[in-house]
Design a protein around this motif. Structure first.
Motif, mmCIF file in Angstrom:
data_model
loop_
_atom_site.group_PDB
_atom_site.id
_atom_site.type_symbol
_atom_site.label_atom_id
_atom_site.label_comp_id
_atom_site.label_asym_id
_atom_site.label_seq_id
_atom_site.Cartn_x
_atom_site.Cartn_y
_atom_site.Cartn_z
ATOM 1 N N GLN A 113 0.831 -1.200 0.000
ATOM 2 C CA GLN A 113 0.000 0.000 0.000
ATOM 3 C C GLN A 113 0.869 1.256 0.000
ATOM 4 N N SER A 114 1.997 1.185 0.739
ATOM 5 C CA SER A 114 2.910 2.318 0.801
ATOM 6 C C SER A 114 4.309 1.804 1.125
ATOM 7 N N ILE A 115 5.285 2.692 0.965
ATOM 8 C CA ILE A 115 6.685 2.324 1.249
ATOM 9 C C ILE A 115 7.373 3.476 1.978
ATOM 10 N N MET A 116 8.517 3.154 2.567
ATOM 11 C CA MET A 116 9.407 4.156 3.146
ATOM 12 C C MET A 116 10.830 3.707 2.858
ATOM 13 N N LEU A 117 11.732 4.672 2.644
ATOM 14 C CA LEU A 117 13.132 4.325 2.426
ATOM 15 C C LEU A 117 14.018 5.121 3.387
ATOM 16 N N GLU A 118 14.908 4.381 4.074
ATOM 17 C CA GLU A 118 15.876 4.976 4.982
ATOM 18 C C GLU A 118 17.282 4.628 4.513
ATOM 19 N N ALA A 119 18.260 5.369 5.010
ATOM 20 C CA ALA A 119 19.657 5.126 4.636
ATOM 21 C C ALA A 119 20.551 5.324 5.844
ATOM 22 N N THR A 120 21.745 4.727 5.761
ATOM 23 C CA THR A 120 22.736 4.891 6.817
ATOM 24 C C THR A 120 24.127 4.816 6.202
ATOM 25 N N HIS A 121 25.097 5.385 6.914
ATOM 26 C CA HIS A 121 26.507 5.201 6.560
ATOM 27 C C HIS A 121 27.113 4.347 7.646
ATOM 28 N N ASN A 163 23.749 -2.039 14.547
ATOM 29 C CA ASN A 163 23.855 -0.848 15.398
ATOM 30 C C ASN A 163 23.742 0.450 14.608
ATOM 31 N N ALA A 164 23.309 0.357 13.361
ATOM 32 C CA ALA A 164 23.253 1.539 12.491
ATOM 33 C C ALA A 164 22.153 2.505 12.928
ATOM 34 N N GLN A 165 22.415 3.786 12.665
ATOM 35 C CA GLN A 165 21.420 4.833 12.873
ATOM 36 C C GLN A 165 20.825 5.200 11.515
ATOM 37 N N TRP A 166 19.520 5.034 11.383
ATOM 38 C CA TRP A 166 18.858 5.202 10.090
ATOM 39 C C TRP A 166 18.245 6.590 9.950
ATOM 40 N N THR A 167 18.350 7.131 8.739
ATOM 41 C CA THR A 167 17.766 8.433 8.401
ATOM 42 C C THR A 167 16.731 8.248 7.307
ATOM 43 N N VAL A 168 15.561 8.823 7.485
ATOM 44 C CA VAL A 168 14.494 8.707 6.478
ATOM 45 C C VAL A 168 14.821 9.604 5.283
ATOM 46 N N LEU A 169 14.908 8.999 4.107
ATOM 47 C CA LEU A 169 15.096 9.768 2.866
ATOM 48 C C LEU A 169 13.792 9.919 2.095
ATOM 49 N N VAL A 170 12.952 8.895 2.129
ATOM 50 C CA VAL A 170 11.611 8.964 1.531
ATOM 51 C C VAL A 170 10.622 8.581 2.618
ATOM 52 N N LYS A 171 9.839 9.545 3.070
ATOM 53 C CA LYS A 171 8.861 9.262 4.119
ATOM 54 C C LYS A 171 7.787 8.316 3.586
ATOM 55 N N GLN A 172 7.005 7.745 4.490
ATOM 56 C CA GLN A 172 5.988 6.790 4.068
ATOM 57 C C GLN A 172 5.093 7.413 3.014
ATOM 58 N N ASN A 228 16.672 14.856 -1.604
ATOM 59 C CA ASN A 228 17.485 16.064 -1.529
ATOM 60 C C ASN A 228 18.321 16.026 -0.255
ATOM 61 N N CYS A 229 19.457 15.330 -0.334
ATOM 62 C CA CYS A 229 20.360 15.199 0.811
ATOM 63 C C CYS A 229 21.756 14.956 0.275
ATOM 64 N N ASP A 230 22.746 15.683 0.783
ATOM 65 C CA ASP A 230 24.106 15.605 0.256
ATOM 66 C C ASP A 230 25.013 14.659 1.034
ATOM 67 N N LYS A 231 24.480 13.907 1.959
ATOM 68 C CA LYS A 231 25.298 12.972 2.726
ATOM 69 C C LYS A 231 25.620 11.730 1.890
ATOM 70 N N VAL A 232 26.712 11.064 2.259
ATOM 71 C CA VAL A 232 27.131 9.830 1.598
ATOM 72 C C VAL A 232 26.598 8.647 2.403
ATOM 73 N N TRP A 233 25.984 7.701 1.694
ATOM 74 C CA TRP A 233 25.362 6.551 2.341
ATOM 75 C C TRP A 233 25.986 5.255 1.846
ATOM 76 N N THR A 234 25.925 4.214 2.686
ATOM 77 C CA THR A 234 26.451 2.890 2.312
ATOM 78 C C THR A 234 25.355 1.830 2.245
ATOM 79 N N HIS A 235 24.247 2.029 2.969
ATOM 80 C CA HIS A 235 23.165 1.048 3.028
ATOM 81 C C HIS A 235 21.818 1.760 2.944
ATOM 82 N N VAL A 236 20.805 1.028 2.472
ATOM 83 C CA VAL A 236 19.431 1.530 2.505
ATOM 84 C C VAL A 236 18.525 0.454 3.081
#
Length: 337
Positions: A110-118, A125-134, A148-156
């Motif tokens: 029905q919906s999705i959300m995408l988060e990312a971490t470095h 133990n990763a801290q996740w940041t929401v890049l695409v809200k639900q 729209n985020c200029d940080k470098v990420w390694t995982h989603v």
């Protein structure tokens, strides 16, 4: 931009950082009972085979979880959701997401959300940041979202609400060079997409994508390269590449693997010091790197002594092919300025 324009923009300007051939990997998911999570990063949009079934149900070319009611997800969130964690093939800045539900018509989320971490260490133990809200998704569609985020990420982490199936996940952005991967004085491939290079612009890519030039390994077939349509004038066709970092080119390889009846007759290579805006506006001042030189079919061509301006640092190069044709890979080994 509408969804079609957004897809065209993403594919023309960015690279899918999660794709398997760059080393992207699915690490864990809450559930993939009907279809394996590994399908998310395969090429293409996924296929549908009408009469293909497994002992678990209908075969689907994507990631599909069981129906979520009465099931424990085990992620500790307490929310009704399914999730999948992916390691990007190369760390980078994310600019767009494509959650493709192709062929998932009655079983899309029905919906999705995408988060990312470095994360370098334990992903638990990763801290996740929401890049695409639900956000709501459509079945049997490419669901595109700008980031729209200029940080470098390694995982989603892709989350589906409450459950369902996704055919493919594309994570569009540009790689970032990590100097920790190199020792002092080492020559690096300035034209490798894994090091942060990317194709900015080309005259034509009718048959295959311009970024194939920069992919790891040798091309697996004729479609795994950069190939233009047939010109009816002397040419050349050309492709402009932003190097991984400003560097001095010491060695070049032009590989025409698999191009036997459609390789370019000759090529030349030029370099410049510029920014992307000037390049796109056509205001760059190009200098020769390799003068116009004969090419041959299905062969790796090595150039060292032929390189002129081999003490000059460049930020971009332009590969010119006369009059047209296909090149599988371009490798430009050099020192960082």
């Amino acid at each position: 931009m509408n969804q079609q324009q957004l897809h065209q923009y993403f594919t023309q300007h960015y690279v899918d950082l999660a794709q398997a051939r760059l080393g992207g990997e699915t690490l864990a998911c809450s559930d993939d009972f009907f279809a394996e999570m590994e399908n998310l990063i395969k090429p293409g949009r996924g296929v549908f085979i009408d009469d293909k079934y497994t002992d678990r149900g209908k075969w689907m070319d994507g990631w599909e979880s069981r129906r979520s009611y009465g099931r424990t997800h085990g992620n500790g969130s307490g929310r009704d959701e399914d999730w999948c964690i992916l390691r990007l093939g190369v760390a980078g800045v994310i600019r767009g997401i494509d959650v493709d539900t192709n062929h998932f018509k009655g079983n899309a989320p029905q919906s999705i959300m995408l988060e990312a971490t470095h994360c370098i260490g334990d992903i638990d133990n990763a801290q996740w940041t929401v890049l695409v809200k639900q956000s709501d998704t459509d079945a049997h569609s490419q669901n595109l979202f700008e980031v729209n985020c200029d940080k470098v990420w390694t995982h989603v982490r892709l989350t589906m609400f409450p459950d369902g199936g996704v055919a493919r996940l594309r994570v569009y952005g540009y790689p970032q060079l990590d100097m920790n991967n190199f020792v002092a004085g080492e020559l690096i491939d300035l034209a490798s997409i894994q090091n942060g290079a990317r194709a900015l612009l080309c005259s034509d890519m009718f048959f295959s994508d311009k970024n194939n030039l920069l992919m790891p390994g040798r091309g697996v077939n004729m479609g795994d390269g950069w190939e233009t349509k047939r010109r009816r004038d002397p040419g050349p066709d050309w492709s402009i590449v932003k190097l991984a970092t400003r560097g001095v080119i010491k060695k070049a390889i032009i590989d025409t693997a698999h191009f036997k009846g459609n390789f370019p007759d000759t090529f030349s290579l030029e370099g410049c010091v510029s920014d992307d805006e000037a390049i796109l506006a056509g205001d760059a001042q190009w200098q020769p790197v390799i003068e116009r030189t004969k090419l041959f079919a299905d062969r790796e061509h090595l150039f060292i002594d032929e390189i002129c301006n081999n003490e000059t640092a460049f930020t971009h190069v332009r590969l010119n092919i006369f009059p047209d044709g296909g090149v599988s890979r371009m490798r430009l080994f050099g020192s960082i300025a």
